[in-house]
Design a protein around this motif. Structure first.
Motif, PDB file in Angstrom:
ATOM      1  N   ASP A   8       0.831  -1.207   0.000  1.00  0.00           N
ATOM      2  CA  ASP A   8       0.000   0.000   0.000  1.00  0.00           C
ATOM      3  C   ASP A   8       0.866   1.258   0.000  1.00  0.00           C
ATOM      4  N   ALA A   9       1.938   1.263   0.775  1.00  0.00           N
ATOM      5  CA  ALA A   9       2.842   2.417   0.844  1.00  0.00           C
ATOM      6  C   ALA A   9       3.550   2.634  -0.486  1.00  0.00           C
ATOM      7  N   ARG A  10       3.931   1.547  -1.150  1.00  0.00           N
ATOM      8  CA  ARG A  10       4.610   1.651  -2.444  1.00  0.00           C
ATOM      9  C   ARG A  10       3.686   2.289  -3.483  1.00  0.00           C
ATOM     10  N   ILE A  11       2.425   1.887  -3.487  1.00  0.00           N
ATOM     11  CA  ILE A  11       1.457   2.474  -4.424  1.00  0.00           C
ATOM     12  C   ILE A  11       1.262   3.956  -4.112  1.00  0.00           C
ATOM     13  N   ALA A  12       1.137   4.295  -2.843  1.00  0.00           N
ATOM     14  CA  ALA A  12       0.914   5.691  -2.444  1.00  0.00           C
ATOM     15  C   ALA A  12       2.041   6.600  -2.915  1.00  0.00           C
ATOM     16  N   LYS A  13       3.267   6.089  -2.910  1.00  0.00           N
ATOM     17  CA  LYS A  13       4.434   6.914  -3.228  1.00  0.00           C
ATOM     18  C   LYS A  13       4.785   6.949  -4.720  1.00  0.00           C
ATOM     19  N   MET A  14       4.223   6.031  -5.504  1.00  0.00           N
ATOM     20  CA  MET A  14       4.492   6.040  -6.949  1.00  0.00           C
ATOM     21  C   MET A  14       3.914   7.302  -7.571  1.00  0.00           C
ATOM     22  N   THR A  15       4.628   7.859  -8.530  1.00  0.00           N
ATOM     23  CA  THR A  15       4.082   9.026  -9.209  1.00  0.00           C
ATOM     24  C   THR A  15       3.204   8.584 -10.373  1.00  0.00           C
ATOM     25  N   PHE A  16       2.113   9.305 -10.543  1.00  0.00           N
ATOM     26  CA  PHE A  16       1.210   9.004 -11.642  1.00  0.00           C
ATOM     27  C   PHE A  16       1.939   9.152 -12.971  1.00  0.00           C
ATOM     28  N   SER A  17       2.808  10.170 -13.065  1.00  0.00           N
ATOM     29  CA  SER A  17       3.521  10.417 -14.326  1.00  0.00           C
ATOM     30  C   SER A  17       4.457   9.272 -14.707  1.00  0.00           C
ATOM     31  N   SER A  18       4.896   8.485 -13.724  1.00  0.00           N
ATOM     32  CA  SER A  18       5.775   7.348 -14.042  1.00  0.00           C
ATOM     33  C   SER A  18       4.978   6.149 -14.573  1.00  0.00           C
ATOM     34  N   ILE A  19       3.710   6.071 -14.240  1.00  0.00           N
ATOM     35  CA  ILE A  19       2.857   4.950 -14.658  1.00  0.00           C
ATOM     36  C   ILE A  19       2.078   5.290 -15.930  1.00  0.00           C
TER      37      ILE A  19
END
Length: 122
Positions: A8-19
């Motif tokens: 959950d923490a990994r998803i929260a910290k991912m940037t939308f622009s990277s995905i």
């Protein structure tokens, strides 16, 4: 299958622009358009083209992305398995919202009709 706090923490910290580029590649390889992708994102989040581009430029995290979103009232109709997780069973709201988006992109790439993706007839 429950998500872990680390997941959950990994998803929260991912940037939308990277995905986002991965979403574009996935749907374009299957003959779908960026306009269709943006329509799906707009349906789920309420973000128009201008706001979406602004969020990409600002490199917001998924946590910030979904905090700014007005989630569609029919988002709860998005069900199924994505990335090994049954969406209905995900307890963390942010992780569930991110998986909603993943599922919609997946449905778009698989050629599902837009009316079905947007849950037009629940």
């Amino acid at each position: 299958m429950a998500t872990t706090p680390e997941h959950d923490a990994r998803i929260a910290k991912m940037t939308f622009s990277s995905i986002y580029p991965h979403y574009v590649n996935k749907i374009e390889k299957k003959g779908r358009s960026v306009d269709e992708l943006h329509r799906v994102i707009h349906w789920l989040t309420g973000f128009d083209e201008k706001k979406l581009n602004e969020l990409i430029t600002q490199k917001v995290t998924f946590e910030e992305f979904f905090a700014k979103a007005q989630l569609n009232p029919n988002a709860h109709l998005i069900k199924g398995v994505i990335c090994g997780y049954r969406i209905e069973e995900i307890e963390t709201p942010l992780t569930k919202q991110a998986r909603y988006l993943d599922k919609l992109v997946d449905e778009l790439a698989k050629g599902r009709k837009m009316e079905k993706i947007l849950r037009a007839n629940p």
